[in-house]
Design a protein around this motif. Structure first.
Motif, short mmCIF file in Angstrom:
data_model
loop_
_atom_site.label_atom_id
_atom_site.label_comp_id
_atom_site.label_asym_id
_atom_site.label_seq_id
_atom_site.Cartn_x
_atom_site.Cartn_y
_atom_site.Cartn_z
N ASP A 140 0.91 -1.22 0.02
CA ASP A 140 -0.08 -0.04 0.05
C ASP A 140 0.68 1.19 -0.08
OD1 ASP A 140 -2.25 -1.68 0.10
OD2 ASP A 140 -2.22 -1.53 2.43
N TYR A 141 1.97 1.30 0.42
CA TYR A 141 2.76 2.51 0.49
C TYR A 141 4.19 2.38 -0.20
CZ TYR A 141 -0.56 2.86 4.11
OH TYR A 141 -1.78 2.72 4.84
N LEU A 142 4.85 1.40 -0.44
CA LEU A 142 6.27 1.23 -0.87
C LEU A 142 6.26 0.41 -2.16
CD1 LEU A 142 8.57 3.16 -0.42
CD2 LEU A 142 9.46 1.45 1.05
N CYS A 147 11.19 -3.50 -7.28
CA CYS A 147 12.19 -3.07 -8.32
C CYS A 147 13.56 -3.32 -7.47
CB CYS A 147 12.42 -1.62 -8.50
SG CYS A 147 10.63 -1.16 -9.13
N LEU A 148 13.79 -3.26 -6.16
CA LEU A 148 15.06 -3.48 -5.61
C LEU A 148 15.36 -5.01 -5.57
CD1 LEU A 148 14.45 -1.71 -2.32
CD2 LEU A 148 15.35 -0.99 -4.54
N VAL A 205 15.38 2.98 -1.86
CA VAL A 205 14.31 3.39 -2.97
C VAL A 205 14.42 5.13 -3.14
CG1 VAL A 205 12.47 1.60 -2.04
CG2 VAL A 205 12.67 3.85 -0.73
N GLY A 206 15.07 5.61 -2.28
CA GLY A 206 15.22 7.08 -2.49
C GLY A 206 14.28 8.03 -1.79
N ARG A 212 6.99 10.07 0.22
CA ARG A 212 5.54 9.85 -0.13
C ARG A 212 4.84 8.81 0.66
NH1 ARG A 212 6.14 6.55 -4.16
NH2 ARG A 212 5.86 5.10 -2.69
N ALA A 213 5.68 7.60 1.05
CA ALA A 213 5.14 6.49 1.83
C ALA A 213 4.93 6.81 3.09
CB ALA A 213 6.28 5.37 1.86
#
Ligand SMILES: C[S@@+](CC[C@H](N)C(=O)[O-])C[C@H]1O[C@@H](n2cnc3c(N)ncnc32)[C@H](O)[C@@H]1O
Length: 248
Positions: A140-142, A147-148, A205-206, A212-213
């Motif tokens: 829901d958030y990240l 991708c990692l 993730v940066g 945002r998360a």
């Protein structure tokens, strides 16, 4: 950047939130069987080093080596992919929460098996095994976490490389070690910058995805949306979020 260098950058506050979780440690130490000499690869601050055996640690990051407590096992600056030890020089080799950082995980696992008769590795299952969808933080958030993991060898490939069996590692709801999945039932913890700095996922993730998360989670906690979506979790004492032991 090599992984040792990564931890020289992000590892400065590691010991503040990362420590031994006794129930998980008991599972790891039991998997070590009667090993008397143990090599701990990617040892960091040494959280899961068994106190009752003769331990040698391997850790490439100077920042991490510097945080090992006084009296900790001797620590060699090296990487899993090139262990500076003779064949079969330890009863067991262990690795905890580190394989995903290795440049070549399969080579590192084979090296562990070269230098030790038994191998115990704490790692996580493949992203498509379900934990990515069932862990609300990724779902829901990240979602960037997926991708990692692209390009990592599968759990089956890792197990096959050393002939290991796979054992689930449940995470207690009040897990003492602040790794990424630890606070599955304590969502407010992820709002704490100090908690996030002890976990490489957030750095990887940066800052944009991180902010945002965190913003979105903070809003959902305040509005009651998180509780509504995840009310089933509150009755659980432990959760399977894909953490696994490979034992060979
Ligand atoms: C998340 S920390 C885990 C540390 C410790 N095992 C623990 O449980 O607290 C990952 C560690 O793996 C180390 N590492 C990264 N690349 C490595 C490699 N190629 N070989 C061995 N260790 C590596 C990092 O420097 C870091 O200390």
């Amino acid at each position: 950047m090599s992984s040792g260098q990564l931890y020289d950058t992000i590892g400065t506050t590691y010991a503040a939130t990362r420590r031994t979780e006794p129930r998980i440690a008991a599972q790891v130490w039991s998997a070590l069987g009667d090993a008397r000499t143990v090599l701990n690869v990617g040892a960091g601050t040494g959280s899961y080093e068994p106190p009752d055996r003769e331990v040698t640690a391997v850790e490439p990051s100077a920042v991490m080596r510097a945080q090992r407590p006084a009296g900790a096992a001797p620590c060699v600056a090296a990487t899993a992919e090139g262990l500076p030890f003779e064949d079969q020089s330890f009863d067991a080799a262990m690795a905890f929460a580190t394989v995903h950082h290795w440049r070549d995980p399969l080579a590192g696992l084979r090296e562990m098996q070269r230098v030790a008769r038994r191998v115990v590795v704490f790692t996580h299952d493949d992203p498509d095994a379900g934990w990515l969808r069932s862990f609300w933080l990724c779902r829901d958030y990240l979602p960037e976490v997926a991708c990692l993991l692209v390009g990592r060898p599968s759990m089956a490939a890792q197990a096959a490389a050393i002939g290991a069996r796979v054992e689930p590692v449940p995470i207690p709801w009040d897990c003492a070690d602040g790794f990424f999945e630890a606070y599955w039932r304590q969502p407010e913890a992820y709002l704490d910058e100090g908690v996030r700095r002890g976990v490489s996922v957030w750095a990887r993730v940066g800052p944009q995805a991180e902010q945002r998360a965190v913003r979105s989670l903070r809003d959902d906690l305040a509005s009651g949306r998180w509780a509504e979506r995840n009310r089933d979790l509150l009755a659980l004492e432990e959760a399977d979020l894909g953490l696994r032991l490979l034992i060979a």
